[in-house]
Write a protein that holds these residues in place. Sequence first.
Motif, PDB file in Angstrom:
ATOM      1  N   PHE A   1      -4.580  -6.246  -3.267  1.00 12.60           N
ATOM      2  CA  PHE A   1      -3.908  -4.971  -3.039  1.00 12.60           C
ATOM      3  C   PHE A   1      -4.913  -3.822  -3.104  1.00 12.60           C
ATOM      4  N   ALA A   2      -5.799  -3.865  -4.086  1.00 12.83           N
ATOM      5  CA  ALA A   2      -6.811  -2.816  -4.220  1.00 12.83           C
ATOM      6  C   ALA A   2      -7.707  -2.775  -2.985  1.00 12.83           C
TER       7      ALA A   2
ATOM      8  N   MET B   1      -4.417  -0.916  -8.272  1.00 15.51           N
ATOM      9  CA  MET B   1      -3.051  -0.392  -8.317  1.00 15.51           C
ATOM     10  C   MET B   1      -2.343  -0.735  -9.618  1.00 15.51           C
ATOM     11  N   THR B   2      -3.099  -1.184 -10.622  1.00 16.95           N
ATOM     12  CA  THR B   2      -2.461  -1.724 -11.814  1.00 16.95           C
ATOM     13  C   THR B   2      -1.816  -0.668 -12.696  1.00 16.95           C
TER      14      THR B   2
ATOM     15  N   TYR C   1      -6.259  -1.126   0.175  1.00 17.13           N
ATOM     16  CA  TYR C   1      -6.196   0.338   0.187  1.00 17.13           C
ATOM     17  C   TYR C   1      -7.562   0.981  -0.038  1.00 17.13           C
TER      18      TYR C   1
ATOM     19  N   ARG D   1       5.371   1.656 -14.226  1.00 15.25           N
ATOM     20  CA  ARG D   1       4.907   0.445 -13.547  1.00 15.25           C
ATOM     21  C   ARG D   1       6.097  -0.452 -13.219  1.00 15.25           C
TER      22      ARG D   1
ATOM     23  N   LYS E   1       2.805   6.483  -7.111  1.00 12.34           N
ATOM     24  CA  LYS E   1       1.756   7.297  -7.718  1.00 12.34           C
ATOM     25  C   LYS E   1       1.953   8.794  -7.478  1.00 12.34           C
TER      26      LYS E   1
ATOM     27  N   GLU F   1       0.239   1.418 -11.388  1.00 11.03           N
ATOM     28  CA  GLU F   1       1.521   1.590 -10.709  1.00 11.03           C
ATOM     29  C   GLU F   1       2.312   0.279 -10.621  1.00 11.03           C
TER      30      GLU F   1
ATOM     31  N   TYR G   1       2.582   1.708  -3.379  1.00 14.04           N
ATOM     32  CA  TYR G   1       1.629   2.282  -4.338  1.00 14.04           C
ATOM     33  C   TYR G   1       1.561   3.803  -4.190  1.00 14.04           C
TER      34      TYR G   1
ATOM     35  N   LEU H   1      -9.433   0.723  -2.785  1.00 11.58           N
ATOM     36  CA  LEU H   1      -9.543   1.191  -4.160  1.00 11.58           C
ATOM     37  C   LEU H   1     -10.556   0.353  -4.924  1.00 11.58           C
TER      38      LEU H   1
ATOM     39  N   CYS I   1       0.832  -1.211   0.000  1.00 11.45           N
ATOM     40  CA  CYS I   1       0.000   0.000   0.000  1.00 11.45           C
ATOM     41  C   CYS I   1       0.865   1.259   0.000  1.00 11.45           C
TER      42      CYS I   1
END
Length: 253
Positions: free
Chosen positions: A102-103, A114-115, A106, A89, A80, A117, A76, A108, A73
């Motif tokens: 991961f999303a 987070m794709t 955080y 990336r 970003k 990044e 990311y 998201l 997290c």
Amino acid sequence: MRLTVVGCAGSYPGPDSPASCYLLEAAHQGRTYRLVIDLGNGALGVLQQYVALADIDAIAISHLHPDHYMDICGMYVYRKYVPGGPLPRIPLWGPSGSADRFAEAYGLPIDPGMTDELAVQTWVEGEPVNLGPFTVTPRLVDHPVQSYALRIEADGSVLTYSGDTGPTSALVEAADRADVFLCEASFTDDPDNPPHLHLTGTDAGAAATEAHVGRLLLTHVPTWTDHELVASEAKAAFAGPSELVEAGGVYEV
């Protein structure tokens, strides 16, 4: 290869160490290539003592328990929002479902998560992945979630990282004749230890012996576990050199 132990506390950050995180470095095309293995809670801050975050080339995640991935997290956020960013990336390999997890961690939306990044890709059992000078071969081991041991080769040297696992022949195969075996040992010998979860020092030493490794490095020992007992159990089961790692330890492989 040079291995730096960024964090080695088992299951959660300890008073002297973040959770699991290891930095591997090797020469590649006239520079140093840097691979981060696991990025558990508390690790991102300490990692910056050893490498600028912008200089990390790739990330490998063994499994999706927070003590092995949660500081993704922070990575990311850095990639970003760093001034002058966003950064390109970065390759990240992990178990199936990594991008969604991961999303969610955080808060998201799953798409895109987070794709933008992180270039998230999924391990395939036994299928090697080339990352700069490193060839990384994942082996599925014995844990309540999809978890991989990672056999990492570079310039004729081999390091095997156990990830989290109970005793399994797949771990021995992954560690076969490795120069360095970085192996978890979360438990001490006790018949009441839960199965299919973690290793004892004895289990780690027995796997090292069966795999004929050069050196055993014990890691992922929780704060509540008797560290010296884990170390002595391993020494009784493995005749070669062995030691408990500590945060900040550096090893040439």
